[in-house]
Motif scaffolding. Structure first.
Motif, PDB file in Angstrom:
ATOM      1  N   ARG A   3     -54.699  70.320  26.211  1.00  0.00           N
ATOM      2  CA  ARG A   3     -54.511  69.376  25.110  1.00  0.00           C
ATOM      3  C   ARG A   3     -53.133  69.628  24.506  1.00  0.00           C
ATOM      4  NH1 ARG A   3     -55.787  69.915  19.595  1.00  0.00           N
ATOM      5  NH2 ARG A   3     -55.635  67.906  18.559  1.00  0.00           N
ATOM      6  N   LEU A   4     -52.281  68.611  24.552  1.00  0.00           N
ATOM      7  CA  LEU A   4     -50.946  68.729  23.986  1.00  0.00           C
ATOM      8  C   LEU A   4     -51.011  68.579  22.471  1.00  0.00           C
ATOM      9  CD1 LEU A   4     -48.915  66.632  26.573  1.00  0.00           C
ATOM     10  CD2 LEU A   4     -49.305  69.094  26.531  1.00  0.00           C
ATOM     11  N   LEU A   5     -50.189  69.346  21.780  1.00  0.00           N
ATOM     12  CA  LEU A   5     -50.192  69.364  20.326  1.00  0.00           C
ATOM     13  C   LEU A   5     -48.909  68.773  19.765  1.00  0.00           C
ATOM     14  CD1 LEU A   5     -51.399  73.049  19.827  1.00  0.00           C
ATOM     15  CD2 LEU A   5     -52.813  70.990  19.877  1.00  0.00           C
ATOM     16  N   HIS A   6     -49.002  68.182  18.576  1.00  0.00           N
ATOM     17  CA  HIS A   6     -47.813  67.717  17.862  1.00  0.00           C
ATOM     18  C   HIS A   6     -47.145  68.922  17.206  1.00  0.00           C
ATOM     19  CE1 HIS A   6     -48.621  63.479  18.427  1.00  0.00           C
ATOM     20  NE2 HIS A   6     -49.884  63.725  18.138  1.00  0.00           N
ATOM     21  N   ASP A   7     -45.874  68.786  16.867  1.00  0.00           N
ATOM     22  CA  ASP A   7     -45.087  69.889  16.321  1.00  0.00           C
ATOM     23  C   ASP A   7     -45.759  70.542  15.115  1.00  0.00           C
ATOM     24  OD1 ASP A   7     -42.452  71.396  16.223  1.00  0.00           O
ATOM     25  OD2 ASP A   7     -42.482  70.481  14.227  1.00  0.00           O
ATOM     26  N   ARG A   8     -46.224  69.753  14.183  1.00  0.00           N
ATOM     27  CA  ARG A   8     -46.853  70.312  12.976  1.00  0.00           C
ATOM     28  C   ARG A   8     -48.096  71.129  13.324  1.00  0.00           C
ATOM     29  NH1 ARG A   8     -47.331  66.862   7.750  1.00  0.00           N
ATOM     30  NH2 ARG A   8     -47.350  68.587   6.315  1.00  0.00           N
ATOM     31  N   GLU A   9     -48.879  70.640  14.268  1.00  0.00           N
ATOM     32  CA  GLU A   9     -50.087  71.353  14.681  1.00  0.00           C
ATOM     33  C   GLU A   9     -49.731  72.646  15.408  1.00  0.00           C
ATOM     34  OE1 GLU A   9     -54.401  70.444  16.779  1.00  0.00           O
ATOM     35  OE2 GLU A   9     -52.791  68.964  16.967  1.00  0.00           O
ATOM     36  N   VAL A  10     -48.671  72.617  16.218  1.00  0.00           N
ATOM     37  CA  VAL A  10     -48.223  73.832  16.897  1.00  0.00           C
ATOM     38  C   VAL A  10     -47.837  74.887  15.865  1.00  0.00           C
ATOM     39  CG1 VAL A  10     -46.420  74.858  18.347  1.00  0.00           C
ATOM     40  CG2 VAL A  10     -47.442  72.680  18.997  1.00  0.00           C
ATOM     41  N   ARG A  11     -47.067  74.486  14.882  1.00  0.00           N
ATOM     42  CA  ARG A  11     -46.627  75.434  13.841  1.00  0.00           C
ATOM     43  C   ARG A  11     -47.822  76.051  13.120  1.00  0.00           C
ATOM     44  NH1 ARG A  11     -41.118  73.248  10.997  1.00  0.00           N
ATOM     45  NH2 ARG A  11     -40.093  72.486  12.877  1.00  0.00           N
ATOM     46  N   CYS A  12     -48.807  75.233  12.774  1.00  0.00           N
ATOM     47  CA  CYS A  12     -49.996  75.733  12.073  1.00  0.00           C
ATOM     48  C   CYS A  12     -50.816  76.675  12.946  1.00  0.00           C
ATOM     49  CB  CYS A  12     -50.867  74.568  11.604  1.00  0.00           C
ATOM     50  SG  CYS A  12     -50.156  73.653  10.230  1.00  0.00           S
ATOM     51  N   ARG A  13     -51.074  76.266  14.168  1.00  0.00           N
ATOM     52  CA  ARG A  13     -51.867  77.107  15.073  1.00  0.00           C
ATOM     53  C   ARG A  13     -51.151  78.415  15.384  1.00  0.00           C
ATOM     54  NH1 ARG A  13     -55.914  74.403  19.056  1.00  0.00           N
ATOM     55  NH2 ARG A  13     -56.530  72.608  17.810  1.00  0.00           N
ATOM     56  N   LEU A  14     -49.864  78.321  15.626  1.00  0.00           N
ATOM     57  CA  LEU A  14     -49.065  79.510  15.932  1.00  0.00           C
ATOM     58  C   LEU A  14     -49.093  80.481  14.754  1.00  0.00           C
ATOM     59  CD1 LEU A  14     -47.055  81.035  17.735  1.00  0.00           C
ATOM     60  CD2 LEU A  14     -45.250  79.579  16.796  1.00  0.00           C
ATOM     61  N   THR A  15     -48.847  79.973  13.562  1.00  0.00           N
ATOM     62  CA  THR A  15     -48.837  80.823  12.370  1.00  0.00           C
ATOM     63  C   THR A  15     -50.206  81.454  12.139  1.00  0.00           C
ATOM     64  OG1 THR A  15     -47.101  79.472  11.389  1.00  0.00           O
ATOM     65  CG2 THR A  15     -48.351  80.871   9.896  1.00  0.00           C
ATOM     66  N   ASP A  16     -51.255  80.667  12.219  1.00  0.00           N
ATOM     67  CA  ASP A  16     -52.607  81.188  12.016  1.00  0.00           C
ATOM     68  C   ASP A  16     -52.950  82.264  13.045  1.00  0.00           C
ATOM     69  OD1 ASP A  16     -52.925  79.450   9.898  1.00  0.00           O
ATOM     70  OD2 ASP A  16     -54.219  78.038  10.991  1.00  0.00           O
ATOM     71  N   ALA A  17     -52.622  82.011  14.305  1.00  0.00           N
ATOM     72  CA  ALA A  17     -52.936  82.969  15.370  1.00  0.00           C
ATOM     73  C   ALA A  17     -52.133  84.261  15.205  1.00  0.00           C
ATOM     74  CB  ALA A  17     -52.669  82.343  16.738  1.00  0.00           C
ATOM     75  N   LEU A  18     -50.865  84.147  14.833  1.00  0.00           N
ATOM     76  CA  LEU A  18     -50.045  85.341  14.638  1.00  0.00           C
ATOM     77  C   LEU A  18     -50.534  86.150  13.442  1.00  0.00           C
ATOM     78  CD1 LEU A  18     -46.543  83.824  15.395  1.00  0.00           C
ATOM     79  CD2 LEU A  18     -47.705  85.599  16.740  1.00  0.00           C
ATOM     80  N   CYS A  19     -50.882  85.480  12.362  1.00  0.00           N
ATOM     81  CA  CYS A  19     -51.400  86.180  11.182  1.00  0.00           C
ATOM     82  C   CYS A  19     -52.693  86.925  11.528  1.00  0.00           C
ATOM     83  CB  CYS A  19     -51.635  85.210  10.039  1.00  0.00           C
ATOM     84  SG  CYS A  19     -50.108  84.629   9.257  1.00  0.00           S
TER      85      CYS A  19
END
Length: 114
Positions: A3-19
């Motif tokens: 599933r391809l993600l939009h930029d805003r969703e990538v930023r949110c998922r990336l930040t949440d996963a890293l945290c």
């Protein structure tokens, strides 16, 4: 199925996963490069700098695992750099061209305490 993600969703998922993966050692998540500047191509990677409260290979491996999962699950390329806070401060004050440019274009995605 990927599933391809939009930029805003990538930023949110990336930040949440890293945290989640680097807690409680994560102090800052910053985006830099073309995604931060707003001139990225659809195929551009996400350049991310993580500032932590200590050095550690375990933190680098955890961050790399998050990047790999995004690549596998959503075809998102993430380049992650992990730096302890003391080194980050020294590098930002160094006057080196990379760090001057970083300071100009940085987009802070998350900072402790938030």
């Amino acid at each position: 199925m990927v599933r391809l993600l939009h930029d805003r969703e990538v930023r949110c998922r990336l930040t949440d996963a890293l945290c989640a993966a680097l807690a409680p050692h994560l102090l800052r998540v910053s985006l830099y490069g073309s995604r931060a500047r707003g001139d990225a191509l659809p195929s551009s990677d996400y350049d991310v700098l993580l500032v932590t409260d200590r050095p550690g290979t375990d933190l680098k491996l955890a961050a790399a695992d998050v990047a790999e999962r995004l690549a596998t699950d959503h075809m998102v390329e993430v380049s992650v750099r992990v730096i302890p806070a003391c080194e980050f401060e020294r590098l930002c004050a160094s006057g080196v061209a990379f760090w001057r440019k970083f300071a100009r274009e940085e987009v802070v995605l998350w900072r402790w305490p938030s």
